[in-house]
Design an enzyme around this catalytic site. Sequence first.
Site, mmCIF file in Angstrom:
data_model
loop_
_atom_site.group_PDB
_atom_site.id
_atom_site.type_symbol
_atom_site.label_atom_id
_atom_site.label_comp_id
_atom_site.label_asym_id
_atom_site.label_seq_id
_atom_site.Cartn_x
_atom_site.Cartn_y
_atom_site.Cartn_z
ATOM 1 N N CYS A 162 0.820 -1.224 0.000
ATOM 2 C CA CYS A 162 0.000 0.000 0.000
ATOM 3 C C CYS A 162 0.850 1.268 0.000
ATOM 4 C CB CYS A 162 -0.925 0.000 1.201
ATOM 5 S SG CYS A 162 -1.879 -1.513 1.341
ATOM 6 N N ASN B 273 -10.249 -0.085 1.035
ATOM 7 C CA ASN B 273 -8.783 -0.086 0.907
ATOM 8 C C ASN B 273 -8.383 -0.512 -0.510
ATOM 9 O OD1 ASN B 273 -6.040 -0.581 1.020
ATOM 10 N ND2 ASN B 273 -6.096 -1.730 2.935
ATOM 11 N N HIS C 164 -2.969 6.603 4.035
ATOM 12 C CA HIS C 164 -3.492 5.398 3.403
ATOM 13 C C HIS C 164 -4.849 5.058 4.025
ATOM 14 C CE1 HIS C 164 -3.978 1.489 1.869
ATOM 15 N NE2 HIS C 164 -3.515 0.833 2.915
HETATM 16 O O1 UT7 Z 1 -3.541 -1.893 3.771
HETATM 17 C C1 UT7 Z 1 -2.583 -2.322 4.665
HETATM 18 C C2 UT7 Z 1 -2.872 -3.606 5.291
HETATM 19 N N1 UT7 Z 1 -4.061 -3.795 6.039
HETATM 20 C C3 UT7 Z 1 -4.429 -3.134 7.120
HETATM 21 O O2 UT7 Z 1 -3.975 -2.094 7.410
HETATM 22 C C4 UT7 Z 1 -5.393 -3.732 8.090
HETATM 23 C C5 UT7 Z 1 -5.077 -3.344 9.481
HETATM 24 N N2 UT7 Z 1 -5.975 -3.981 10.423
HETATM 25 C C6 UT7 Z 1 -7.270 -3.643 10.553
HETATM 26 O O3 UT7 Z 1 -7.772 -2.756 9.896
HETATM 27 C C7 UT7 Z 1 -8.068 -4.384 11.596
HETATM 28 O O4 UT7 Z 1 -7.201 -5.170 12.385
HETATM 29 C C8 UT7 Z 1 -9.169 -5.306 10.953
HETATM 30 C C9 UT7 Z 1 -10.291 -4.449 10.380
HETATM 31 C C10 UT7 Z 1 -8.566 -6.180 9.890
HETATM 32 C C11 UT7 Z 1 -9.782 -6.186 12.039
HETATM 33 O O5 UT7 Z 1 -10.295 -5.395 13.081
HETATM 34 P P1 UT7 Z 1 -9.938 -5.765 14.596
HETATM 35 O O6 UT7 Z 1 -10.673 -4.804 15.422
HETATM 36 O O7 UT7 Z 1 -8.438 -5.778 14.703
HETATM 37 O O8 UT7 Z 1 -10.565 -7.177 14.743
HETATM 38 P P2 UT7 Z 1 -9.866 -8.584 15.092
HETATM 39 O O9 UT7 Z 1 -9.059 -9.064 13.936
HETATM 40 O O10 UT7 Z 1 -9.188 -8.449 16.425
HETATM 41 O O11 UT7 Z 1 -11.126 -9.513 15.251
HETATM 42 C C12 UT7 Z 1 -12.125 -9.244 16.260
HETATM 43 C C13 UT7 Z 1 -13.284 -10.192 16.015
HETATM 44 C C14 UT7 Z 1 -12.861 -11.636 15.822
HETATM 45 O O12 UT7 Z 1 -13.825 -12.465 16.465
HETATM 46 P P3 UT7 Z 1 -13.563 -13.086 17.918
HETATM 47 O O13 UT7 Z 1 -12.307 -13.892 17.757
HETATM 48 O O14 UT7 Z 1 -13.385 -11.906 18.807
HETATM 49 O O15 UT7 Z 1 -14.793 -13.858 18.148
HETATM 50 C C15 UT7 Z 1 -12.941 -11.837 14.332
HETATM 51 O O16 UT7 Z 1 -13.183 -13.167 13.974
HETATM 52 O O17 UT7 Z 1 -13.987 -9.812 14.818
HETATM 53 C C16 UT7 Z 1 -14.132 -10.977 13.998
HETATM 54 N N3 UT7 Z 1 -14.168 -10.559 12.589
HETATM 55 C C17 UT7 Z 1 -15.297 -10.232 11.954
HETATM 56 N N4 UT7 Z 1 -16.578 -10.213 12.351
HETATM 57 C C18 UT7 Z 1 -17.508 -9.825 11.452
HETATM 58 C C19 UT7 Z 1 -13.116 -10.400 11.744
HETATM 59 N N5 UT7 Z 1 -13.565 -9.992 10.551
HETATM 60 C C20 UT7 Z 1 -14.910 -9.882 10.655
HETATM 61 C C21 UT7 Z 1 -15.927 -9.488 9.756
HETATM 62 N N6 UT7 Z 1 -17.198 -9.471 10.197
HETATM 63 N N7 UT7 Z 1 -15.664 -9.119 8.489
#
Ligand code: UT7
Length: 331
Positions: A116, A288, A258
Amino acid sequence: MIVKYNAKISGTGRYLPEKILTNKDLEKIVDTSDEWIVTRTGMKERRIAADDQAASDLAYEASLQAIQSSPIRSKDIDMIICATISADHAFPSTACIVQQKLGLKNFPAFDISAGCTGWVYAANIAKQYIENGAAENILVIGVETLSKITNYEDRNTCVLFGDGAGATIISRAEAKDISQLIDADISADGTHNELLIQRAGGSRMPASQKTVKENLHTVQMEGNKIFKLAVKSMYQACHTVLKRNHMDVQSIDWLITHQANMRIIQALGNKLKIDEKKVIVNIEKYANTSAATIPIALDEAIRNNKIRHGDIVLLASFGAGLTSGSLLFRL
Ligand code: UT7
């Protein structure tokens, strides 16, 4: 005597595919909800390239707009740098295909892979070529068709990405110009290279029936690890250019980061202590688009008359690698 020129942005353009994929549409594909996506990311919809649209098709449209908005003609371009991680092919470069589409030849055209941060890397390379006098008008593109390498069964990634292209002309500034690319800082920390990866299809894991069956040609990401590194690395990149140029955040008219997550954008804004009215955000519309987020947001903000001639703009990005970078300029 060594002559050093200044570089400036002399044109911008963007192209977003027509097809819109909303959060509600995604609810029908994976176990997710509009509420989760909006609160965790700020995204509402994203654009998806048509089956017959590849990265160079999007890049070409954005490039035409950028050329049209600048005082130069396409024949004046003397280099093309294309930032992408979802190129038409592993090779040849997408930049060479765009060169052909524009009816141009006989100058350097190459791709940059910096995730990115790709467009910020590419713009910094262009800056060097302009400043040392080796080029006069460089077409710098950020383009992605990430939908083509996204696993729509993986809710951790598929809700995040969209397709699009942004293009910029970086030209030699004249002595009387106030417009200038002031400074840039790019970096990488390869110890995190596996946090965001397309595992198969390269020499480490050549394509096979197994790699296709196991979805190893799609984007894999450890999102929450990247989240923390993102804020830290972008802050560092911004701090470096501001300090080096004896400027503080009050001197900045606009910040474009970004567009990966609204919470990352806000966390960086808070850390920098910048007025949130100065932070450009379009994540709700396009999600994104990796290397394309910054040139798309820049073009949109210029065409909407937000960013105007003479404004000081700070750009910051991070991405696969992990790479990071910033670019400070006066439009
Ligand atoms: O472009 C450069 C590269 N990418 C990024 O910059 C991404 C950077 N990271 C992020 O933006 C965030 O970490 C995410 C949006 C990817 C995830 O958000 P988060 O608040 O860090 O969530 P998490 O990964 O800690 O997951 C929390 C919960 C999990 O469930 P449990 O284990 O707590 O039951 C996930 O399974 O949210 C769940 N989850 C979802 N639930 C509904 C993950 N994706 C989804 C989804 N819908 N799409």
